[in-house]
Scaffold this active site. Sequence first.
Site, PDB file in Angstrom:
ATOM      1  N   ASN A  33       0.833  -1.218   0.000  1.00 25.83           N
ATOM      2  CA  ASN A  33       0.000   0.000   0.000  1.00 25.83           C
ATOM      3  C   ASN A  33       0.863   1.262   0.000  1.00 25.83           C
ATOM      4  O   ASN A  33       0.339   2.373   0.079  1.00 25.83           O
ATOM      5  CB  ASN A  33      -0.969   0.007   1.191  1.00 25.83           C
ATOM      6  CG  ASN A  33      -0.249   0.054   2.523  1.00 25.83           C
ATOM      7  OD1 ASN A  33       0.978   0.191   2.558  1.00 25.83           O
ATOM      8  ND2 ASN A  33      -0.986  -0.044   3.600  1.00 25.83           N
ATOM      9  N   LEU A  34       2.183   1.080  -0.045  1.00 28.49           N
ATOM     10  CA  LEU A  34       3.158   2.177  -0.095  1.00 28.49           C
ATOM     11  C   LEU A  34       3.020   3.133   1.101  1.00 28.49           C
ATOM     12  O   LEU A  34       3.426   4.288   1.022  1.00 28.49           O
ATOM     13  CB  LEU A  34       3.078   2.941  -1.431  1.00 28.49           C
ATOM     14  CG  LEU A  34       3.347   2.071  -2.672  1.00 28.49           C
ATOM     15  CD1 LEU A  34       3.258   2.894  -3.958  1.00 28.49           C
ATOM     16  CD2 LEU A  34       4.719   1.386  -2.597  1.00 28.49           C
ATOM     17  N   ASP A  51      -3.969  -3.306  -0.172  1.00 26.69           N
ATOM     18  CA  ASP A  51      -3.825  -3.380   1.273  1.00 26.69           C
ATOM     19  C   ASP A  51      -4.454  -4.678   1.768  1.00 26.69           C
ATOM     20  O   ASP A  51      -5.520  -5.079   1.276  1.00 26.69           O
ATOM     21  CB  ASP A  51      -4.605  -2.180   1.855  1.00 26.69           C
ATOM     22  CG  ASP A  51      -4.183  -1.863   3.249  1.00 26.69           C
ATOM     23  OD1 ASP A  51      -4.257  -2.774   4.094  1.00 26.69           O
ATOM     24  OD2 ASP A  51      -3.772  -0.715   3.487  1.00 26.69           O
ATOM     25  N   SER A 117       9.322 -11.796  15.101  1.00 30.69           N
ATOM     26  CA  SER A 117      10.315 -10.899  15.707  1.00 30.69           C
ATOM     27  C   SER A 117      10.805 -11.425  17.040  1.00 30.69           C
ATOM     28  O   SER A 117      10.057 -12.107  17.772  1.00 30.69           O
ATOM     29  CB  SER A 117       9.652  -9.534  15.925  1.00 30.69           C
ATOM     30  OG  SER A 117      10.444  -8.746  16.770  1.00 30.69           O
ATOM     31  N   TYR A 141       3.503  -4.394  19.828  1.00 30.79           N
ATOM     32  CA  TYR A 141       4.175  -4.873  18.614  1.00 30.79           C
ATOM     33  C   TYR A 141       4.534  -6.354  18.760  1.00 30.79           C
ATOM     34  O   TYR A 141       4.168  -7.189  17.923  1.00 30.79           O
ATOM     35  CB  TYR A 141       5.433  -4.042  18.322  1.00 30.79           C
ATOM     36  CG  TYR A 141       6.299  -4.678  17.269  1.00 30.79           C
ATOM     37  CD1 TYR A 141       5.859  -4.769  15.953  1.00 30.79           C
ATOM     38  CD2 TYR A 141       7.532  -5.244  17.588  1.00 30.79           C
ATOM     39  CE1 TYR A 141       6.623  -5.395  14.984  1.00 30.79           C
ATOM     40  CE2 TYR A 141       8.313  -5.863  16.635  1.00 30.79           C
ATOM     41  CZ  TYR A 141       7.852  -5.935  15.328  1.00 30.79           C
ATOM     42  OH  TYR A 141       8.610  -6.566  14.376  1.00 30.79           O
ATOM     43  N   LYS A 145       2.832  -9.950  16.901  1.00 28.99           N
ATOM     44  CA  LYS A 145       3.559 -11.004  16.183  1.00 28.99           C
ATOM     45  C   LYS A 145       3.298 -12.376  16.820  1.00 28.99           C
ATOM     46  O   LYS A 145       3.116 -13.377  16.122  1.00 28.99           O
ATOM     47  CB  LYS A 145       5.060 -10.696  16.187  1.00 28.99           C
ATOM     48  CG  LYS A 145       5.447  -9.449  15.399  1.00 28.99           C
ATOM     49  CD  LYS A 145       5.273  -9.680  13.909  1.00 28.99           C
ATOM     50  CE  LYS A 145       5.614  -8.471  13.082  1.00 28.99           C
ATOM     51  NZ  LYS A 145       5.428  -8.692  11.647  1.00 28.99           N
ATOM     52  N   ARG A 282      15.909   4.154  26.362  1.00 28.72           N
ATOM     53  CA  ARG A 282      14.649   4.136  25.623  1.00 28.72           C
ATOM     54  C   ARG A 282      13.763   3.072  26.286  1.00 28.72           C
ATOM     55  O   ARG A 282      14.236   1.982  26.596  1.00 28.72           O
ATOM     56  CB  ARG A 282      14.945   3.751  24.164  1.00 28.72           C
ATOM     57  CG  ARG A 282      13.757   3.833  23.255  1.00 28.72           C
ATOM     58  CD  ARG A 282      14.167   3.599  21.801  1.00 28.72           C
ATOM     59  NE  ARG A 282      14.640   2.239  21.538  1.00 28.72           N
ATOM     60  CZ  ARG A 282      14.990   1.793  20.343  1.00 28.72           C
ATOM     61  NH1 ARG A 282      14.959   2.604  19.294  1.00 28.72           N
ATOM     62  NH2 ARG A 282      15.410   0.562  20.172  1.00 28.72           N
ATOM     63  N   ASP A 285      13.666  -1.379  26.162  1.00 27.15           N
ATOM     64  CA  ASP A 285      14.873  -1.972  25.572  1.00 27.15           C
ATOM     65  C   ASP A 285      15.514  -2.971  26.533  1.00 27.15           C
ATOM     66  O   ASP A 285      16.079  -2.566  27.553  1.00 27.15           O
ATOM     67  CB  ASP A 285      15.909  -0.862  25.288  1.00 27.15           C
ATOM     68  CG  ASP A 285      15.845  -0.354  23.870  1.00 27.15           C
ATOM     69  OD1 ASP A 285      15.247  -1.028  23.015  1.00 27.15           O
ATOM     70  OD2 ASP A 285      16.411   0.728  23.623  1.00 27.15           O
TER      71      ASP A 285
HETATM   72  N1  UDP Z   1      19.814   2.856  19.804  1.00 34.06           N
HETATM   73  C1  UDP Z   1      20.500   3.963  20.275  1.00 34.06           C
HETATM   74  N2  UDP Z   1      20.294   5.147  19.618  1.00 34.06           N
HETATM   75  C2  UDP Z   1      19.458   5.296  18.566  1.00 34.06           C
HETATM   76  C3  UDP Z   1      18.781   4.146  18.081  1.00 34.06           C
HETATM   77  C4  UDP Z   1      18.983   2.943  18.736  1.00 34.06           C
HETATM   78  O1  UDP Z   1      21.263   3.891  21.231  1.00 34.06           O
HETATM   79  O2  UDP Z   1      19.307   6.410  18.057  1.00 34.06           O
HETATM   80  C5  UDP Z   1      20.014   1.567  20.486  1.00 34.06           C
HETATM   81  C6  UDP Z   1      18.737   0.951  21.018  1.00 34.06           C
HETATM   82  O3  UDP Z   1      18.484   1.404  22.335  1.00 34.06           O
HETATM   83  C7  UDP Z   1      19.057  -0.537  20.985  1.00 34.06           C
HETATM   84  C8  UDP Z   1      20.009  -0.671  19.788  1.00 34.06           C
HETATM   85  O4  UDP Z   1      20.494   0.653  19.535  1.00 34.06           O
HETATM   86  O5  UDP Z   1      19.756  -0.930  22.138  1.00 34.06           O
HETATM   87  C9  UDP Z   1      19.330  -1.172  18.536  1.00 34.06           C
HETATM   88  O6  UDP Z   1      18.152  -0.401  18.342  1.00 34.06           O
HETATM   89  P1  UDP Z   1      17.297  -0.487  17.013  1.00 34.06           P
HETATM   90  O7  UDP Z   1      16.200   0.526  17.131  1.00 34.06           O
HETATM   91  O8  UDP Z   1      18.202  -0.391  15.828  1.00 34.06           O
HETATM   92  O9  UDP Z   1      16.706  -1.969  17.006  1.00 34.06           O
HETATM   93  P2  UDP Z   1      15.842  -2.769  18.118  1.00 34.06           P
HETATM   94  O10 UDP Z   1      16.853  -3.503  18.950  1.00 34.06           O
HETATM   95  O11 UDP Z   1      15.032  -1.780  18.880  1.00 34.06           O
HETATM   96  O12 UDP Z   1      15.031  -3.689  17.279  1.00 34.06           O
END
Ligand code: UDP
Length: 323
Positions: A33-34, A51, A117, A141, A145, A282, A285
Amino acid sequence: MKTILIVGGAGYIGSHMVKMLMRSGYHVVTLDNLATGYRDAVSGGDFVFGDTADKLGLDSLFSGYTIDGVMHFASFIQVGESVQHPSKYYQNNVAATLNLLDAMVAHHIPALIFSSSAAIFGEPAYTPIDEQHPKQPINPYGLSKWMIEQILADYDQAYGLKSVCLRYFNAAGADPEGQLGERHEPETHLIPLVLQAASGRRQAITVFGQDYDTPDGTCIRDYIHINDLCQAHLLALEYLFQGGNSTAYNLGNGSGFSVTEVIEVAKQVTHKPIEVVMGERRMGDPARLVADSKQIQTQLGWQPQYADLATIVAHAWQWETRT
Ligand code: UDP
């Protein structure tokens, strides 16, 4: 010649898959669906704008083509957004995917490769993470999955729909020939962001947290080259065509790199200074996510060709600096 439907073939992983399937002698039909993909990333085959939310559209697509197998890449992928807007994730990643599964059943298409995932596992109980690891996703998310994985088990039992779920760790890198690469808008992934800081498209890279329980305090991830990932899809598809049973595999290189290590490798590959800003953690994580991919190696003979992180980063850099 077999015809494969690639749902989401205009996206990052889907577009690399279209190219690999065509090279391997398949006829490819892309449905996209772009919303986040690019028409010009689809390097061949037929393109259908549409879609998975559109049941009638799916029905006419499956009536118009004789499809032998489906690969489903079309989903939303941002963990943080899924916490803010779970409806968007359950509507697209679950409800619309159900439409696709039902259309496959109605049209007797028996083979599906599904993009799952590492997010289905949640906070790791142990690493490396094998297929048996408990599934306790900690965001919509990951749950979307895991829901589809469970639905697929029921669909196999009731309708004979065979599937292989591939649980990606961190897909990274780009087409070694430089034709395709990662074009997320906005970009949230570490490697492209680091390379944007190296090329000057972005001022700096912010490291999300330095107080994790890892040797240098930054998060550890398992980065897998996009072509190795696609190779695994091809093997999984051929396995189903040979009569294989439904299954799921974890897909990574089996070695972890910290955020700081990724930035160091990027400096070596690019020969550019990269400004680093230390930021807050973040949300959501885990400290360390590393795959145990022995099962797909022993059962399907999958072998990563580009396991070296410097190669993964070099291919992504070739894409970042394309003219
Ligand atoms: N990360 C970071 N700075 C950024 C983006 C990601 O430090 O601007 C860290 C993030 O906290 C994680 C790792 O890099 O530990 C990989 O993040 P990404 O979003 O690439 O993939 P994810 O593990 O979330 O699928």
